[in-house]
Design an enzyme around this catalytic site. Sequence first.
Site, PDB file in Angstrom:
ATOM      1  N   HIS A 128     -10.895  -4.954   5.332  1.00  0.00           N
ATOM      2  CA  HIS A 128     -11.296  -3.838   6.206  1.00  0.00           C
ATOM      3  C   HIS A 128     -12.570  -3.239   5.596  1.00  0.00           C
ATOM      4  O   HIS A 128     -12.776  -3.325   4.379  1.00  0.00           O
ATOM      5  CB  HIS A 128     -10.146  -2.827   6.185  1.00  0.00           C
ATOM      6  CG  HIS A 128     -10.293  -1.655   7.107  1.00  0.00           C
ATOM      7  ND1 HIS A 128     -11.107  -0.589   6.823  1.00  0.00           N
ATOM      8  CD2 HIS A 128      -9.691  -1.362   8.296  1.00  0.00           C
ATOM      9  CE1 HIS A 128     -11.002   0.310   7.804  1.00  0.00           C
ATOM     10  NE2 HIS A 128     -10.157  -0.138   8.703  1.00  0.00           N
ATOM     11  N   ASP A 205      -5.235  -3.282  -1.113  1.00  0.00           N
ATOM     12  CA  ASP A 205      -5.241  -2.375   0.038  1.00  0.00           C
ATOM     13  C   ASP A 205      -3.931  -2.609   0.798  1.00  0.00           C
ATOM     14  O   ASP A 205      -3.776  -3.611   1.489  1.00  0.00           O
ATOM     15  CB  ASP A 205      -6.471  -2.681   0.906  1.00  0.00           C
ATOM     16  CG  ASP A 205      -6.422  -1.977   2.262  1.00  0.00           C
ATOM     17  OD1 ASP A 205      -5.449  -1.232   2.527  1.00  0.00           O
ATOM     18  OD2 ASP A 205      -7.356  -2.177   3.060  1.00  0.00           O
ATOM     19  N   GLN A 208      -1.720  -1.686   5.672  1.00  0.00           N
ATOM     20  CA  GLN A 208      -0.933  -2.331   6.736  1.00  0.00           C
ATOM     21  C   GLN A 208       0.338  -2.972   6.189  1.00  0.00           C
ATOM     22  O   GLN A 208       1.112  -3.548   6.951  1.00  0.00           O
ATOM     23  CB  GLN A 208      -1.777  -3.396   7.456  1.00  0.00           C
ATOM     24  CG  GLN A 208      -3.015  -2.881   8.142  1.00  0.00           C
ATOM     25  CD  GLN A 208      -2.714  -2.043   9.382  1.00  0.00           C
ATOM     26  OE1 GLN A 208      -1.575  -1.992   9.869  1.00  0.00           O
ATOM     27  NE2 GLN A 208      -3.719  -1.353   9.885  1.00  0.00           N
ATOM     28  N   LYS A 231      -0.146   5.535   8.703  1.00  0.00           N
ATOM     29  CA  LYS A 231       0.310   4.227   9.178  1.00  0.00           C
ATOM     30  C   LYS A 231       1.770   4.002   8.790  1.00  0.00           C
ATOM     31  O   LYS A 231       2.390   3.020   9.156  1.00  0.00           O
ATOM     32  CB  LYS A 231      -0.574   3.128   8.604  1.00  0.00           C
ATOM     33  CG  LYS A 231      -2.041   3.275   9.036  1.00  0.00           C
ATOM     34  CD  LYS A 231      -2.774   1.971   9.003  1.00  0.00           C
ATOM     35  CE  LYS A 231      -4.279   2.127   8.970  1.00  0.00           C
ATOM     36  NZ  LYS A 231      -4.883   2.553  10.228  1.00  0.00           N
ATOM     37  N   CYS A 369     -12.804  -2.327  12.546  1.00  0.00           N
ATOM     38  CA  CYS A 369     -13.409  -2.010  11.243  1.00  0.00           C
ATOM     39  C   CYS A 369     -13.355  -3.214  10.314  1.00  0.00           C
ATOM     40  O   CYS A 369     -13.100  -3.087   9.116  1.00  0.00           O
ATOM     41  CB  CYS A 369     -12.753  -0.793  10.588  1.00  0.00           C
ATOM     42  SG  CYS A 369     -12.924   0.702  11.545  1.00  0.00           S
TER      43      CYS A 369
END
Lengths: 411, 149
Positions: A128, A205, A208, A231, A369
Amino acid sequence: MSVDLKPLDVAVVRQDFPLLSRILHGKPVIYLDSAVSGQMPVQAIDRMTKYQRDEHTNVHRGVSTLSQEATDFYEAAREKVRKFIGAGSIKEIVWTRGTTEAINLVAQTFGRMTVKAGDEILLSAMEHHANIVPWQMLAQEKGATIKVIPMTDDGELILDSLDELITDRTKLLGVVHVSNVLGTVNPVKEIIARAHAKGVPVLVDGAQAVPHLPVDVRDLDADFYVFSGHKLSGPTGIGVLYGKLAHLEAMPPWHGGGSMIRSVSWEKTTYLPAPGKFEAGTPPIAAAIGLGAAIDYVTALGLDRIAAHEHELLAYATERLAGLPGLRILGNAKDKASVLSFVVEGIHAHDMGSLLDGEGVVVRAGHHCAQPVMTRFCVPATTRASFAYFNTREEVDILVSAVLKAIELFK
Amino acid sequence: MTDPRELYQQVILEHNKKPRNFGKLAPCTHHAEGFNPLCGDQLDLTLVIEDGIVQDIKFQGSGCAIDTASASLMTGAVKGRPVAEAEAMAEQFRGMVRGELDPATEAPLLGKLTLFSGVKDLPSRVKCAVLPWATLHAALKGEEEASTE
């Protein structure tokens, strides 16, 4: 994952989400956009409201009962995060505004400290922008370079050459746990082990990942693990940086101000130990408490059960969408989570997004993104449906017939 | 308008599928590139203007149906017109899709372009319809780039 796992009672779960009973363009809203932002259950909304109505004051301030209470709730939320991701100590849990701020924090402190001219930062091809741009800014400042781990046409990282990509100039490896465009679940434990074998720290990261699969940062042996509250069924404005204590202790502070100091004088200012030294100013207290309540909620549902439910929806949606004329799914990794991106020949993603919106179906249409991923697959944009624990097979059916209607219209 | 489908009328769908005046004029007298940073639409516009008249105009680029059909219909509408009239059309078009002008009474130059008036109910798509006109405006003003941001 246990096969005799008791399934989620989705009809009951849905009652906790007021937005799901909204009507959009005369049709019931079908929320297939949890990858852009999850919906909050009333339990978390109510907890934030109660704090804001009856309990609010600043934290870590003074001796009042109210301030002590607020501090206790706020720190209890930190403990919930620690337990949720399996960190060893709450000293390793730094509140940030979100994933993006967490990565910038690491780049501007750990990165500035370790990256020098001629060094390399290794990132994956499916990052991202949040895990690209902060490193590009650092690389430009230091005269370092960015290298990229490539991926296959199915959207899996090509790890054969990883040991060659990691050189003695590599100072950090950044990798996304679950791709927000392709849904790929990357083998981060293996990547971390191979990076560590060469002495390279790894930032994961997890924005998600945490909503969809159980994460244990100690088992992964991640140096840094970052994610956003919104999220994970929590509010916006709050996120988490997990960092190994040894790293956090070695890192300089980032923002200066109140709350992050031990003492201030004109001659010399000293800082709090981690995580305090990274938390200047008044934090988003209600958001932290709301995230704590959201973590309670998803923990009670059970991440294993959530993952099982979402996998079933993803498999069903993949099978049904793949059969539509001219439709191509982007991301066919063996291990995927909850995200389904597609393009249809002759229909731009934004037109698809508008037409689905007209059917009450909320999806994301755009570059997500992740423009380098769009470039890799030679598409300007994709339409992305993402599934959460409150979605149903019937909603997938409505998505499929709405997509089919759009295809018919553009014929 | 509550249903976005109403915007996707046959004329728009047809111009999207078979855009008119698609390509690049070389040589040209005026040129500009348009970008829509939010969605990645891009448009390359070339014109030949002689004696204050748009003698020829072509566009190329990639975008959604609204953007492509808008560019296709725009090129057809301004070709052969005086520059001042093309500028006035751009003004009217922008006013219409922003809901500031009544297409029935306040946009006399637009003709069939009023079929884009429904865009005003889809705020997220206004930029798509406007991009070709913003790019035309930039080209006429001698600017190299237009952005809808």
